[in-house]
Design a protein around this motif. Structure first.
Motif, mmCIF file in Angstrom:
data_model
loop_
_atom_site.group_PDB
_atom_site.id
_atom_site.type_symbol
_atom_site.label_atom_id
_atom_site.label_comp_id
_atom_site.label_asym_id
_atom_site.label_seq_id
_atom_site.Cartn_x
_atom_site.Cartn_y
_atom_site.Cartn_z
ATOM 1 N N LEU A 1 63.199 56.921 45.561
ATOM 2 C CA LEU A 1 63.414 55.591 45.246
ATOM 3 C C LEU A 1 65.104 55.377 45.766
ATOM 4 C CD1 LEU A 1 62.323 54.763 41.707
ATOM 5 C CD2 LEU A 1 61.121 54.529 44.056
ATOM 6 N N VAL A 2 66.094 56.629 45.654
ATOM 7 C CA VAL A 2 67.468 56.278 45.907
ATOM 8 C C VAL A 2 67.440 56.398 47.271
ATOM 9 C CG1 VAL A 2 69.701 57.183 45.584
ATOM 10 C CG2 VAL A 2 68.121 57.152 43.724
ATOM 11 N N ALA B 1 63.572 49.311 42.250
ATOM 12 C CA ALA B 1 63.749 49.857 43.691
ATOM 13 C C ALA B 1 63.489 49.107 44.649
ATOM 14 C CB ALA B 1 63.206 51.178 43.778
ATOM 15 N N MET B 2 62.520 48.339 44.702
ATOM 16 C CA MET B 2 61.948 47.375 45.573
ATOM 17 C C MET B 2 62.832 46.110 45.608
ATOM 18 S SD MET B 2 58.073 46.352 46.002
ATOM 19 C CE MET B 2 57.696 45.249 44.573
ATOM 20 N N LYS C 1 63.439 58.261 30.686
ATOM 21 C CA LYS C 1 62.115 59.076 30.615
ATOM 22 C C LYS C 1 62.244 60.456 30.344
ATOM 23 C CE LYS C 1 59.573 57.722 34.336
ATOM 24 N NZ LYS C 1 59.243 57.188 35.654
ATOM 25 N N ILE D 1 52.243 61.827 34.363
ATOM 26 C CA ILE D 1 52.677 61.287 32.937
ATOM 27 C C ILE D 1 51.510 61.311 32.221
ATOM 28 C CG2 ILE D 1 53.501 59.344 31.477
ATOM 29 C CD1 ILE D 1 55.443 58.783 33.826
ATOM 30 N N ALA E 1 65.446 56.884 34.801
ATOM 31 C CA ALA E 1 64.757 58.252 34.977
ATOM 32 C C ALA E 1 65.249 59.060 33.886
ATOM 33 C CB ALA E 1 65.099 59.012 36.074
ATOM 34 N N THR F 1 58.432 53.385 34.488
ATOM 35 C CA THR F 1 57.829 53.798 35.588
ATOM 36 C C THR F 1 57.838 52.583 36.667
ATOM 37 O OG1 THR F 1 56.944 55.612 34.979
ATOM 38 C CG2 THR F 1 56.217 55.053 37.089
ATOM 39 N N LEU G 1 72.207 50.554 42.571
ATOM 40 C CA LEU G 1 70.881 51.118 42.784
ATOM 41 C C LEU G 1 70.456 52.424 41.924
ATOM 42 C CD1 LEU G 1 67.920 51.179 44.149
ATOM 43 C CD2 LEU G 1 68.922 52.431 45.787
ATOM 44 N N VAL G 2 71.742 53.363 42.122
ATOM 45 C CA VAL G 2 71.484 54.717 41.829
ATOM 46 C C VAL G 2 71.814 54.705 40.039
ATOM 47 C CG1 VAL G 2 72.618 56.851 41.731
ATOM 48 C CG2 VAL G 2 72.304 55.712 43.773
ATOM 49 N N TYR H 1 62.217 52.316 51.993
ATOM 50 C CA TYR H 1 61.630 51.309 52.363
ATOM 51 C C TYR H 1 62.097 50.783 53.885
ATOM 52 C CZ TYR H 1 60.114 50.076 47.622
ATOM 53 O OH TYR H 1 59.601 50.129 46.412
ATOM 54 N N THR I 1 62.522 59.772 41.367
ATOM 55 C CA THR I 1 63.661 58.957 41.471
ATOM 56 C C THR I 1 64.671 59.287 42.501
ATOM 57 O OG1 THR I 1 63.665 58.705 39.039
ATOM 58 C CG2 THR I 1 65.749 57.730 40.103
ATOM 59 N N PHE J 1 74.728 50.359 46.775
ATOM 60 C CA PHE J 1 74.053 51.522 46.494
ATOM 61 C C PHE J 1 74.344 52.134 45.028
ATOM 62 C CE2 PHE J 1 74.018 56.301 47.000
ATOM 63 C CZ PHE J 1 72.945 56.444 47.240
ATOM 64 N N LEU K 1 68.464 53.180 38.393
ATOM 65 C CA LEU K 1 67.265 54.053 38.541
ATOM 66 C C LEU K 1 67.660 55.358 37.589
ATOM 67 C CD1 LEU K 1 66.581 53.927 42.332
ATOM 68 C CD2 LEU K 1 65.184 52.935 40.473
ATOM 69 N N LEU K 2 69.074 55.841 37.716
ATOM 70 C CA LEU K 2 69.101 56.886 37.054
ATOM 71 C C LEU K 2 69.238 56.802 35.654
ATOM 72 C CD1 LEU K 2 71.940 59.169 38.942
ATOM 73 C CD2 LEU K 2 69.515 59.722 38.699
ATOM 74 N N LEU L 1 56.985 55.123 28.640
ATOM 75 C CA LEU L 1 57.041 56.098 30.111
ATOM 76 C C LEU L 1 56.331 55.065 31.314
ATOM 77 C CD1 LEU L 1 56.065 59.634 29.046
ATOM 78 C CD2 LEU L 1 58.496 58.733 29.738
ATOM 79 N N LEU L 2 55.400 54.606 30.965
ATOM 80 C CA LEU L 2 54.468 53.695 31.871
ATOM 81 C C LEU L 2 55.413 52.449 32.343
ATOM 82 C CD1 LEU L 2 51.906 52.986 33.371
ATOM 83 C CD2 LEU L 2 51.123 51.946 31.208
ATOM 84 N N PHE M 1 52.568 58.150 37.660
ATOM 85 C CA PHE M 1 51.844 57.751 36.612
ATOM 86 C C PHE M 1 50.634 58.653 35.982
ATOM 87 C CE2 PHE M 1 48.148 55.301 35.022
ATOM 88 C CZ PHE M 1 48.700 55.017 33.750
ATOM 89 N N SER N 1 65.998 47.002 47.278
ATOM 90 C CA SER N 1 66.009 47.083 48.874
ATOM 91 C C SER N 1 66.036 45.782 49.571
ATOM 92 C CB SER N 1 64.759 47.920 49.161
ATOM 93 O OG SER N 1 64.563 47.927 50.060
ATOM 94 N N ILE O 1 59.752 63.447 37.406
ATOM 95 C CA ILE O 1 60.393 62.036 36.879
ATOM 96 C C ILE O 1 61.877 61.832 37.781
ATOM 97 C CG2 ILE O 1 61.534 60.887 35.135
ATOM 98 C CD1 ILE O 1 59.222 61.796 33.168
ATOM 99 N N GLU P 1 61.164 51.001 37.400
ATOM 100 C CA GLU P 1 61.788 51.639 38.235
ATOM 101 C C GLU P 1 61.221 51.211 39.813
ATOM 102 O OE1 GLU P 1 63.353 56.331 38.178
ATOM 103 O OE2 GLU P 1 61.251 55.908 37.283
ATOM 104 N N TYR P 2 59.935 51.193 39.924
ATOM 105 C CA TYR P 2 59.332 50.729 41.046
ATOM 106 C C TYR P 2 59.931 49.257 41.429
ATOM 107 C CZ TYR P 2 55.549 49.171 44.197
ATOM 108 O OH TYR P 2 54.791 48.940 45.239
#
Lengths: 305, 110
Positions: A304-305, B33-34, B57, A170, B54, B26, B46-47, A150, A300, B43, B50-51, B22-23, A167, B37, A296, B29-30
């Motif tokens: 994302l990280v 992360a947003m 999933k 998947i 992930a 996802t 965040l990691v 970002y 990430t 950090f 997210l991990l 899964l959807l 997506f 930020s 996947i 996650e999105y």
């Protein structure tokens, strides 16, 4: 003494066919391959020195003596983009074409017009650009060891587009599972239909990746914090080379998977597979899901990280 | 020939449920992360977040789509050693490349 009736039900396991075991042996090597790539990325990233990336200078530029300086950043060309481009050319010492590309590039990411300025000089240039209708701001220098998501000044990756692409991949995994289930029930027509859907959806994923590559490396004018030559290519920075290595190898795996599923589709249309004879569909499916699984993790870690 | 014919046992994975999970993960996650930020979250937080998503999933895909849940232990005997060896390679490279480098110059020897 326990009778047959009181014994707990035994877990029914799938048959370990030669093809399936062979695929898993192959995937074990693939796990090492991708773990090597992802692991190297993590090692490089954690070892990247502070100050490797900045909002005003190209990656890897020595920043000694520049920490107190400022830069003028263009965020939009306004209605009179030509006049703004002329002012940019004069201030930054660029040719007319480069200046126009910079003003055009400001439409999708902030572009540095000039860096290494005192606060007063920067404010003066900003006022000049704004007088011509451009949108500009004065930024202090900030640095990071690795481009963070970002932060468009240093990181050009589109998270929105790639989230959609994740997506999509998947979805292709789901159609592949449905294809296997269909042939397990003896539904040959549905098998072909789901295989076709998998090829189309997987092809869409790959097309979007190619589109992303072309935007990053060719079409878009990237900020100087992303790349010295304003194009995000493998040679632009360590981040760029890691990005292209990981996503490129993954893309090659997707391509190989698509070709294989296409072969399955042809065989399916010829009526080769039946409820009792479809091990190939299952084996290829395992590979395809593995490719999905790797993405996947890549999405990430890289985006994302 | 065993490699060309499927076994008699088939397993119906809960595809719909796994797909929705899964959807949702996802999307989560999105958004995570947003938000992280924008809020300039630590950090590590965040990691870790997210991990966790992930890996959940990845496990869902492996268990239900790749049918690991329905296979015998032989799958783990193939995958775990390869993961272990790859991790050893990365851990071995870390001290040389991954640690922040010292700027101190070594003392000159006689």
């Amino acid at each position: 003494m326990a009778t047959i009736e009181t014994l707990p039900p035994k877990r029914v396991l799938a048959t370990a066919t030669t093809g399936k075991v062979g695929m898993w042996v192959f995937l074990a090597t693939e796990v090492m391959f991708f773990t090597g790539l992802i692991g190297s990325y993590i090692v490089f990233r954690s070892g990247s020195p502070p100050g490797s990336y900045s909002n005003l200078y190209a990656p890897g530029t020595p920043l000694d003596g520049l920490t107190e300086t400022h830069g003028v950043v263009l965020t939009g060309g306004g209605s009179n983009a030509k006049a703004v481009a002329e002012a940019v050319a004069k201030a930054a010492g660029l040719g007319p074409e480069s200046a126009e590309a910079l003003v055009e590039g400001a439409r999708h990411a902030p572009q540095v017009v000039q860096a290494g300025l005192s606060s007063d000089s920067a404010e003066s240039l900003k006022a000049e650009l704004e007088k011509l209708g451009g949108s500009a701001r004065v930024d202090s220098l900030w640095t990071s060891a690795w481009p963070r998501p970002y932060h468009t000044e240093v990181n050009p990756l589109s998270i929105d587009l790639t989230a959609i692409n994740t997506f999509i991949l998947i979805c292709s995994s789901v159609t592949m599972v449905l294809a296997l289930q269909a042939i397990q029930r003896g539904q040959k027509g549905k098998l072909s239909l789901y295989l076709l859907a998998t090829v189309l959806i997987g092809g869409t994923f790959l097309s979007i990746q190619v589109f992303e590559y072309s935007k990053l490396a060719i079409d878009d004018f990237q900020p100087v914090g992303v790349s010295a030559d304003h194009h995000f290519r493998p040679g632009s920075s360590l981040f760029a080379s890691c990005f292209f290595a990981m996503t490129g190898f993954h893309g090659a795996h997707v391509f190989a998977g698509l070709l294989t599923i296409l072969c399955l589709l042809v065989q399916s249309l010829r009526g080769v597979y039946t409820a009792a004879h479809h091990a190939t569909v299952e084996v290829v499916g395992i590979y395809w899901h593995f490719v999905d699984l790797v993405w996947i993790v890549l999405f990430t870690i890289v985006y994302l990280v | 020939m065993t490699s060309t014919t499927a076994g008699p046992k088939t397993h119906a994975a809960p595809i719909g449920k796994v797909f929705v999970a899964l959807l949702m993960l996802t999307v989560l996650e999105y958004l995570y992360a947003m938000t992280a930020s924008r809020l300039e979250l630590a950090f590590l937080l965040l990691v870790a977040g997210l991990l966790a998503m992930a890996l959940t999933k990845a496990v869902l895909v492996a268990m239900y789509f790749m049918h690991v849940k329905y296979e015998g232990r032989w799958v783990y005997f193939l995958i775990v050693p390869s993961l272990l060896m790859a991790t050893i390679v990365v851990a071995g490279a870390y001290p040389d490349v991954g640690r922040p480098r010292s700027t101190a110059t070594p003392a000159a020897g006689r």
